[in-house]
Design a protein around this motif. Structure first.
Motif, mmCIF file in Angstrom:
data_model
loop_
_atom_site.group_PDB
_atom_site.id
_atom_site.type_symbol
_atom_site.label_atom_id
_atom_site.label_comp_id
_atom_site.label_asym_id
_atom_site.label_seq_id
_atom_site.Cartn_x
_atom_site.Cartn_y
_atom_site.Cartn_z
ATOM 1 N N SER A 569 33.562 35.537 44.267
ATOM 2 C CA SER A 569 32.931 34.211 44.548
ATOM 3 C C SER A 569 33.778 33.214 45.932
ATOM 4 O O SER A 569 34.525 34.524 46.547
ATOM 5 N N GLU A 570 32.618 33.213 46.171
ATOM 6 C CA GLU A 570 32.678 31.917 47.654
ATOM 7 C C GLU A 570 34.120 31.589 47.895
ATOM 8 O O GLU A 570 34.992 30.833 48.973
ATOM 9 N N VAL A 571 34.333 31.138 46.637
ATOM 10 C CA VAL A 571 35.772 29.736 46.433
ATOM 11 C C VAL A 571 37.146 30.916 46.346
ATOM 12 O O VAL A 571 37.961 30.450 45.745
ATOM 13 N N GLY A 572 36.632 32.055 45.884
ATOM 14 C CA GLY A 572 38.249 33.119 46.210
ATOM 15 C C GLY A 572 38.358 33.421 44.706
ATOM 16 O O GLY A 572 38.534 34.609 44.765
ATOM 17 N N GLY A 573 37.436 32.705 43.675
ATOM 18 C CA GLY A 573 37.814 33.780 42.064
ATOM 19 C C GLY A 573 36.481 34.459 42.011
ATOM 20 O O GLY A 573 36.355 35.617 43.281
ATOM 21 N N LEU A 574 36.220 34.980 40.815
ATOM 22 C CA LEU A 574 34.852 36.273 40.096
ATOM 23 C C LEU A 574 33.433 35.388 39.863
ATOM 24 O O LEU A 574 33.736 34.028 39.155
ATOM 25 N N SER A 575 32.726 35.928 40.263
ATOM 26 C CA SER A 575 30.851 35.171 39.764
ATOM 27 C C SER A 575 31.007 36.074 38.744
ATOM 28 O O SER A 575 30.399 37.156 39.472
ATOM 29 N N VAL A 576 30.531 35.715 37.995
ATOM 30 C CA VAL A 576 29.415 36.580 36.763
ATOM 31 C C VAL A 576 28.520 35.846 36.285
ATOM 32 O O VAL A 576 28.150 35.085 36.246
ATOM 33 N N THR A 577 27.455 36.992 36.550
ATOM 34 C CA THR A 577 25.963 36.908 36.710
ATOM 35 C C THR A 577 24.997 37.508 35.298
ATOM 36 O O THR A 577 25.716 39.214 35.710
#
Length: 585
Positions: A569-577
């Protein structure tokens, strides 16, 4: 008569004195064959007498034969030196070396090229018989003992005029009796050899006034009535076995002899074209056999080719046998290979079932963990509601409506726990998911409501969907999707335990082909190795985790025809799609 013979003998003696070849045949044999069906007795006797006188030193052997087939065979076998026969039989011998040396003519038929033919007689009052075409379907009489020439000429005329349906009757060779029967109406027409009527009428009375000639012809050099074309008649034929010197002597003797008692004499014919045409029409010429195909002729003419073809067939047969054996052997090998392949397939299926069973056993631990983890949420909610209701009842501040509302919430959470139990049971029994057309927004809203109601939440959940948004339909199991979303939401919250202001952003959208659900958190930044571990199957970053959640999530999404993708993620965490095939209702 005696004077004529004396003059002939004197001429022959003069010729003999002038030619030394007459004395060159001491002890030589001359084989003469006479066609009795054609040659009159007086002609054969006077001709033999003449040759015996001229060829005194030659041994003459004479025989008579009535069968033309026997004559042809004897001539072909070189058993005859000199043959007295009809011109028709002579021309049919052209392929075996026959050569004419003299032709018989007479005072009535002085042209040697036109001495044989026929006259066709009908009753005088028969107005229906005027031309050859009128003989169609009529009865015609002729005697085979009158010779071949007249019959040949008559039949050739019929074929030339296209008449093939005449009824023939073979009668006795008596001209007067034949004429009587014609006038009495026993047959429609009578065929007589040329000049036979005139010779018979000169010897006896005939009722010729009551009959007439059919299609009479006018022929130069002929004093008799004629209906057919004329051609040479009786001929003397030399065989290839006859020496040239003896042939010349015989020809000289015959051509030098004067007329006999019946005013007949030997001369030379120069035109056999009419006879050849007639024989060709009747398919009796020397080349008739060449136009007819038979097994014997095919074998005689094409024997080398037949042998070559036979060898080819034998070779082909051997090749076929060898090829058949090779094919059978190869077929057996292929059948064995196919059997082995089927055996391998069966063994592979057995192994696959074993692996599947082992996978199910392995998944049992995952499912148990998931079951314990997921069912804890509705149980926790039930415990919270039960505690709240008990406290209110103890203090006496609860109303009936509040109690009913709390019990309904407890029942809802109990139903959720029951559905989780059923889902696990279905997995264990391999019943698979129950896929149906569902609105993805409804599934997300239920998942968010369950997540928010399952105890105190540290992370702020942000969802951009609402009830007024256009539905997004997918073909999936709604409970499976809820379990996936709950698991991902819980993982996102648990990954932010060290973050001061944790939040979870949930977004849903589509591109016309697929529907997407994106879950983003602001957990701690992940380095490359941590990111690879967290996205790997059976790996986890939680100290107390078993590494089973993401593996099940991936399996469930793939079973629904979708896929899952992890990015930082751009905010530091994880992005799940999550992506699922979009369905148009």
């Amino acid at each position: 008569m005696i004077l004529q013979q004396a003059v002939t003998l004197l001429c022959l003696c003069a010729i003999g004195l002038a030619s030394p070849s007459w004395a060159a045949f001491p002890g030589q044999k001359l084989r003469i064959s006479i066609d009795a069906s054609v040659i009159p007795n007086d002609v054969s006797e006077e001709t033999l007498h003449l040759l015996e006188q001229v060829l005194a030193e030659v041994q003459i052997e004479a025989r008579t034969e009535e069968n033309s087939a026997d004559l042809k065979k004897a001539f072909e076998m070189r058993e005859i030196d000199l043959l007295l026969t009809s011109a028709a039989l002579y021309r049919s011998l052209g392929m075996i070396g026959a050569r004419d040396i003299a032709t018989l003519a007479s005072e009535d038929l002085s042209n040697p090229n036109k001495t044989a033919g026929a006259a066709v007689f009908v009753q005088l009052e028969r107005a229906d018989l005027n031309d050859w075409q009128d003989l169609s379907n009529k009865k015609v009489a002729y005697s085979s003992e009158w010779g071949l020439d007249g019959n040949t000429a008559f039949r050739a005329e019929l074929v030339q005029h296209g008449i093939l349906n005449v009824k023939f009757e073979n009668i006795k060779p008596h001209a007067s009796d034949a004429i009587r029967r014609l006038l009495e109406g026993e047959f429609d027409a009578l065929v007589l050899p040329v000049c036979l009527l005139e010779k018979t009428a000169a010897k006896q009375f005939l009722m010729t006034d009551s009959m007439r000639v059919l299609s009479p012809r006018s022929t130069e050099g002929t004093a008799c009535v004629v209906s057919t074309k004329l051609f040479p008649g009786i001929v003397a034929v030399a065989s290839p076995s006859l020496t040239p010197a003896l042939s010349r002597s015989i020809a000289s003797a015959l051509l030098s002899a004067g007329p006999d008692s019946s005013k007949r004499f030997w001369t030379e014919a120069t035109d056999f074209s009419e006879l050849d045409s007639a024989l060709r029409l009747l398919d009796l010429d020397a080349y008739a056999d060449l136009r007819k195909w038979s097994l014997r002729r095919l074998w005689t003419e094409y024997k080398p080719w037949f042998l070559f073809a036979l060898m080819g067939l034998i070779a082909l047969g051997l090749h076929s046998v060898v090829l058949s054996r090779l094919v059978n052997r190869r077929t057996a090998e292929l059948a064995d290979a196919l059997c082995r392949e089927r055996l391998f397939e069966q063994q592979a299926q057995v192994a696959a079932r074993r692996i599947s069973k082992m996978e199910r056993i392995g998944l049992l631990g995952q499912v148990t963990t998931l079951f314990a983890h997921e069912v804890r949420q509705p149980l926790s909610v039930i415990a919270v509601y039960a505690y709240g209701l008990r406290r209110q009842i103890e203090k006496g501040r609860s109303t009936e409506e509040e109690l009913i509302d709390g019990l309904k919430k407890i029942e809802a959470q109990n139903a959720l726990a029951d559905s989780i139990v059923k889902k696990v049971r279905n997995w264990l029994r391999q019943k698979g998911s129950k896929r149906e057309l569902v609105n993805l927004l409804d599934v997300i809203q239920r998942s968010c409501a369950t997540f928010l109601s399952s105890g105190k939440r540290r992370a702020d959940l942000q969802f951009n969907g609402n009830s007024r948004q256009e539905p997004i339909y997918v073909y999936a199991d709604s409970l499976d999707l809820e379990l996936v979303l709950l698991n991902l939401l819980r993982n996102a919250e648990e990954a932010q335990t060290t973050v001061l202001a944790p939040f979870i952003h949930l977004d849903v959208f589509s591109d016309g082909k697929e529907a997407y659900v994106r879950i983003v958190d602001n957990g701690p930044p992940l380095d490359e190795s941590s990111f690879k571990r967290i996205t790997a199957v059976m790996e986890t970053t939680k100290p107390e985790g078993l590494g089973l959640g993401l593996s099940l999530v991936n399996s469930i999404i793939e079973a629904q025809g979708g896929r899952i993708k992890f990015t930082q993620s751009e905010v530091g965490g994880l992005s799940v799609t999550l992506s699922l095939p979009l369905v148009q209702p």
